[in-house]
Design an enzyme around this catalytic site. Sequence first.
Site, short mmCIF file in Angstrom:
data_model
loop_
_atom_site.label_atom_id
_atom_site.label_comp_id
_atom_site.label_asym_id
_atom_site.label_seq_id
_atom_site.Cartn_x
_atom_site.Cartn_y
_atom_site.Cartn_z
N LEU A 1 -87.07 36.27 -44.97
CA LEU A 1 -88.31 36.96 -44.62
C LEU A 1 -89.04 37.40 -45.88
O LEU A 1 -88.43 37.84 -46.83
CB LEU A 1 -87.99 38.21 -43.79
CG LEU A 1 -87.31 37.99 -42.45
CD1 LEU A 1 -87.10 39.32 -41.78
CD2 LEU A 1 -88.16 37.12 -41.57
N ASP A 2 -90.37 37.30 -45.87
CA ASP A 2 -91.11 37.82 -47.02
C ASP A 2 -91.53 39.26 -46.75
O ASP A 2 -91.22 39.82 -45.71
CB ASP A 2 -92.30 36.91 -47.36
CG ASP A 2 -93.26 36.79 -46.20
OD1 ASP A 2 -93.94 35.75 -46.13
OD2 ASP A 2 -93.34 37.69 -45.35
N SER A 3 -92.23 39.85 -47.72
CA SER A 3 -92.52 41.28 -47.61
C SER A 3 -93.44 41.59 -46.43
O SER A 3 -93.36 42.68 -45.85
CB SER A 3 -93.11 41.82 -48.91
OG SER A 3 -94.23 41.05 -49.28
N ASP B 1 -93.48 39.94 -43.48
CA ASP B 1 -92.63 39.93 -42.30
C ASP B 1 -91.85 41.22 -42.22
O ASP B 1 -91.60 41.77 -41.15
CB ASP B 1 -91.63 38.77 -42.36
CG ASP B 1 -92.31 37.44 -42.22
OD1 ASP B 1 -91.81 36.46 -42.81
OD2 ASP B 1 -93.34 37.36 -41.51
#
Lengths: 108, 107
Positions: A62-64, A66
């Site tokens: 997950l990125d920031s 998300d």
Amino acid sequence: TAAPTNILSALGTIAPHRCYGHGVEMTRHMLNERVLLVLRLFDKINPDKLTLESQFAKDLGLDSLDHVELIMAVEDEFGFEIPDQDAERLRSPEDIVQYLCDKLDVFD
Amino acid sequence: MTSPPPQLRSQVIALYKNLLYMGRDYPKGYAYFRDRLKSVFLKNSGVKDPDQIKVLIGRGEFVIKELEALYMLRKYRALKHRYYEKDEATTSATTSSSDKKAPTKTQ
């Protein structure tokens, strides 16, 4: 707004819950289950890879952004806001459960 | 190239969060709004200049104001539609002479 509990139980769909009284007694196990449920329902997470220790960024990809959305889902489930500085420290389901235990005074 | 200060990062995250909250009522659906919002944020994720970042944050706040206006207008129209019959007197009173060129715009 307090509704009479007998009408609510007659409806059968809503669990009777008196407002302004004590909430449900929570255990750490219950928190684990609830957090994992919220995460499993989140569409960016693969439920097979999800464990309590899996890191959002490293294991679940997950990125920031998300991460922001995920914390919002947790806020909705538990009904209180998590400030952004606390939110950025929550990097795995384990962190979230520990944070919730601190906030909700769950001591198991 | 100097890396942007951390408080700008937290401002961007707060902006994203606010936009997500606003997007819950979006007429075309939350998922549509969220996917487009995410792609726009990701497209600009490489920007490192603090002034540029502030400009982009300003743009995001403008979008929030526009969404607020959209929702207020939608509520107004819903209530007006529910409680008022459209009749000749109201239509002629509320449309100005410039609107008469495009009558469908009042709906």
